[in-house]
Each structure stands twice: as C-alpha cells, then as structure tokens.
Design a protein around this motif. Sequence first.
Motif, PDB file in Angstrom:
ATOM      1  N   THR A 176       0.814  -1.215   0.000  1.00 41.59           N
ATOM      2  CA  THR A 176       0.000   0.000   0.000  1.00 41.59           C
ATOM      3  C   THR A 176       0.847   1.264   0.000  1.00 41.59           C
ATOM      4  OG1 THR A 176      -0.162   0.277   2.414  1.00 41.59           O
ATOM      5  CG2 THR A 176      -1.725  -1.227   1.374  1.00 41.59           C
ATOM      6  N   LEU A 177       2.115   1.152   0.399  1.00 41.25           N
ATOM      7  CA  LEU A 177       2.975   2.330   0.397  1.00 41.25           C
ATOM      8  C   LEU A 177       3.191   2.871  -1.009  1.00 41.25           C
ATOM      9  CD1 LEU A 177       5.781   1.390   2.966  1.00 41.25           C
ATOM     10  CD2 LEU A 177       3.639   2.612   3.369  1.00 41.25           C
ATOM     11  N   PHE A 178       2.968   2.021  -2.017  1.00 36.11           N
ATOM     12  CA  PHE A 178       3.244   2.413  -3.400  1.00 36.11           C
ATOM     13  C   PHE A 178       2.034   2.304  -4.321  1.00 36.11           C
ATOM     14  CE2 PHE A 178       6.974   0.179  -1.567  1.00 36.11           C
ATOM     15  CZ  PHE A 178       7.795   1.281  -1.386  1.00 36.11           C
TER      16      PHE A 178
ATOM     17  N   VAL B 133      12.667  -0.878   0.345  1.00 37.58           N
ATOM     18  CA  VAL B 133      11.932  -1.471   1.463  1.00 37.58           C
ATOM     19  C   VAL B 133      12.806  -2.492   2.190  1.00 37.58           C
ATOM     20  CG1 VAL B 133      10.027  -3.013   2.058  1.00 37.58           C
ATOM     21  CG2 VAL B 133       9.627  -1.083   0.531  1.00 37.58           C
ATOM     22  N   VAL B 134      13.443  -3.367   1.431  1.00 36.89           N
ATOM     23  CA  VAL B 134      14.295  -4.390   2.037  1.00 36.89           C
ATOM     24  C   VAL B 134      15.437  -3.740   2.811  1.00 36.89           C
ATOM     25  CG1 VAL B 134      15.885  -6.286   1.552  1.00 36.89           C
ATOM     26  CG2 VAL B 134      13.710  -6.134   0.316  1.00 36.89           C
ATOM     27  N   ALA B 135      16.049  -2.730   2.242  1.00 42.15           N
ATOM     28  CA  ALA B 135      17.140  -2.037   2.926  1.00 42.15           C
ATOM     29  C   ALA B 135      16.645  -1.390   4.216  1.00 42.15           C
ATOM     30  CB  ALA B 135      17.743  -0.981   2.006  1.00 42.15           C
ATOM     31  N   SER B 136      15.452  -0.798   4.182  1.00 42.16           N
ATOM     32  CA  SER B 136      14.878  -0.167   5.372  1.00 42.16           C
ATOM     33  C   SER B 136      14.627  -1.186   6.470  1.00 42.16           C
ATOM     34  CB  SER B 136      13.573   0.549   5.017  1.00 42.16           C
ATOM     35  OG  SER B 136      13.780   1.567   4.067  1.00 42.16           O
TER      36      SER B 136
ATOM     37  N   GLY C 232      -3.446  -6.572  -8.814  1.00 38.84           N
ATOM     38  CA  GLY C 232      -2.603  -6.666  -9.997  1.00 38.84           C
ATOM     39  C   GLY C 232      -1.474  -5.644  -9.993  1.00 38.84           C
ATOM     40  N   PHE C 233      -1.024  -5.280  -8.808  1.00 34.68           N
ATOM     41  CA  PHE C 233      -0.007  -4.236  -8.687  1.00 34.68           C
ATOM     42  C   PHE C 233       1.274  -4.796  -8.090  1.00 34.68           C
ATOM     43  CE2 PHE C 233       2.274  -1.163  -6.076  1.00 34.68           C
ATOM     44  CZ  PHE C 233       2.449  -0.094  -6.957  1.00 34.68           C
ATOM     45  N   ILE C 234       2.412  -4.387  -8.646  1.00 38.79           N
ATOM     46  CA  ILE C 234       3.720  -4.721  -8.088  1.00 38.79           C
ATOM     47  C   ILE C 234       4.567  -3.456  -8.090  1.00 38.79           C
ATOM     48  CG2 ILE C 234       5.845  -6.057  -8.344  1.00 38.79           C
ATOM     49  CD1 ILE C 234       4.294  -8.253  -9.629  1.00 38.79           C
ATOM     50  N   ALA C 235       5.166  -3.152  -6.959  1.00 36.43           N
ATOM     51  CA  ALA C 235       6.031  -1.974  -6.857  1.00 36.43           C
ATOM     52  C   ALA C 235       7.245  -2.139  -7.760  1.00 36.43           C
ATOM     53  CB  ALA C 235       6.466  -1.775  -5.405  1.00 36.43           C
TER      54      ALA C 235
END
Length: 316
Positions: free
Chosen positions: A80-82, A177-180, A166-169
């Motif tokens: 949802t962030l994106f 995100v992974v780094a965060s 049907g959404f992919i960032a």
Amino acid sequence: MLRRIAPALGLFFLSPFVAEFLLGNISIAALPVGLVLSPMYGGGALLIREAARRAGRGWATILLLALSYGVIEEGLVTQTLFNPSYFGLDLLRETYVPALGMGVWWTLFVLTLHTVWSISVPIAIVESFVRDRTQPWLGVPGLVITAVLFVLGSTLICSGTYRQEGFIATTPQLLGVVASIVVLIAIAFVVGPPRSRNERAAPQPWLVGAIAFLAASSFMGARYLLADWPIVAAYLLIFGLVAVLVVRWSGRIGWGPAHRLALAGGALLTYAWHSFPEKPVIGSTGTIDLVGNTVFSLCAVVLLAAAFRAVGRLQA
C-alpha cells in the motif's frame, strides 16, 4: 508449559483482533477472516516479542521491530505504500512524493498503526498477565512453527492482494523497502533503554493512560480535520511530544508494568471509539457493523480491566 503457551496463543489471536477488528476495518460479519490474518499479524507479534526478550532487550527494541513489521506488511506484502488505488482508495494523492512514489501522510499513518496497535499494544497487554515479562514463551520448535506460519500467512495475503490489485512496486522501491527493514532490525538490537534517571516520582498510571488516550485520539482524529502537509506536521508533533514524555516518565522512580499497560490501554480505547465512524473495508456495514463495534469495544474494555487486575495481583 501451559503458562508459556497460553500467553503465546493469546498474543497470536489478539494482534489481528486489535489490528483489524477493533480498528473497525473488518466487520464482525467477516469474523472468520481473523483466522486468515492471525499467522501474519499474530506470528509477527510473537516473533518480535520472542526475539526482543531472548536478546534481553526492552521496549525500544520491540518498537523498532514493530516498525520493521509495518514496513514488511505495507511495503512488501500488501504494497500500500506504493499502490495508488489499493482497495479503490486514493491513498497516495495527498503529500505525494514523485521521486519515491509514496504519500508521506499515508506512510506515517499506516506504519504508526502497525508499530503501536498491531504489535506493541497486544504485546503490552498480554505481558501484563504473566509474572516474569522478560522471559521467552517459545522454545526452538515453537519459534520455527511461528516463523513458518508468519511466512505462509504473509505469502497468502500477498498473493491474494496481487490477484485483487494486480499491482507490483518497482524494483528500486522494493529494494528500498528491504534495505529499510534490514537497517531497522539492526538498529533495534543496538539501541539501549533511555539512560535518563531522576528522583522524581512517576505520574499515576491513570494520568499516563489519559494522556496516551488523548495523544492516540488526536492521531486518529487528525485525518478527519486536517489534510495534506498540515496533517504530516500534526503527526510529527504528536510523535515528538509522546516520545519526550515517555522517555522522561520511564526514567522516574516507580515507573513499572501498570504505566506501560496504561499507555497500551489509552491506545486500545482509542481504537474502540474509532471503530464507529470507520467504514469497514471487509464485511457488512449498517446495523451489524454497529453491533460488532459495540461487542469488540466491550471486549477491549473487559480485557483491559482484567489486565490491570492481573498487574495489581502480580505486583502485590
């Protein structure tokens, strides 16, 4: 063994109850959905609590790990962030930052929901019922099972969300995100408790709870009164004031389990009133939703009263 398993199970099911049903996001008509959400919410809360307690860490670690959970759920699982049209909602319209593809107000709002309510509040409440709140509840087999459930539950929610949206960032967004997440987890196990100590007495738990309720209610109510960057400023002001107060209070003589429960209780009761104006995303609206909100709110009050009674009994 039962003394350790019972609170673990309690946390496993309390987390999704607070996170979605008490919030008013899911109607009582969709109560079975809680079983689907428990592995992700409850599994995440349990893993965070066990990791912190096994490492001998305190609430600073729990809060940072809870924030990392929020980033996992909203950045990787549901994204949802994106996603500009999640559930048909225009979540990113206000305070949108094109370079990040994110809305600042929504990011602050939803990550706070998970940090405070989805994870920290249930942990604080369940720990109030046990004598030694710093001891792990799960052995290695329990941890493995919980981790597997968390991964499976998160994967299920992720796949279901993708089928619906049907959404992919973008790749840079996912890498960010992974780094965060990695940074937050690393900091969580480095940060220590506040060192400020003074001879003043801690405020009464009822006052702590009242201020927590006021702060949490201001946070939840702000979106009905403010928009765009003013709401971001309001959120940051609330975060700063609460952080300063809690750090100062926790360094005073007499600060203990009743005060921590009061903080959680103020937040819990905020969700109780908030459920009534909130329109559920899943489940029926109207009379059945009103009945459900009333039932859930009463359950929250009874649970909170039982938790305070348990704290008083264990401290006697």
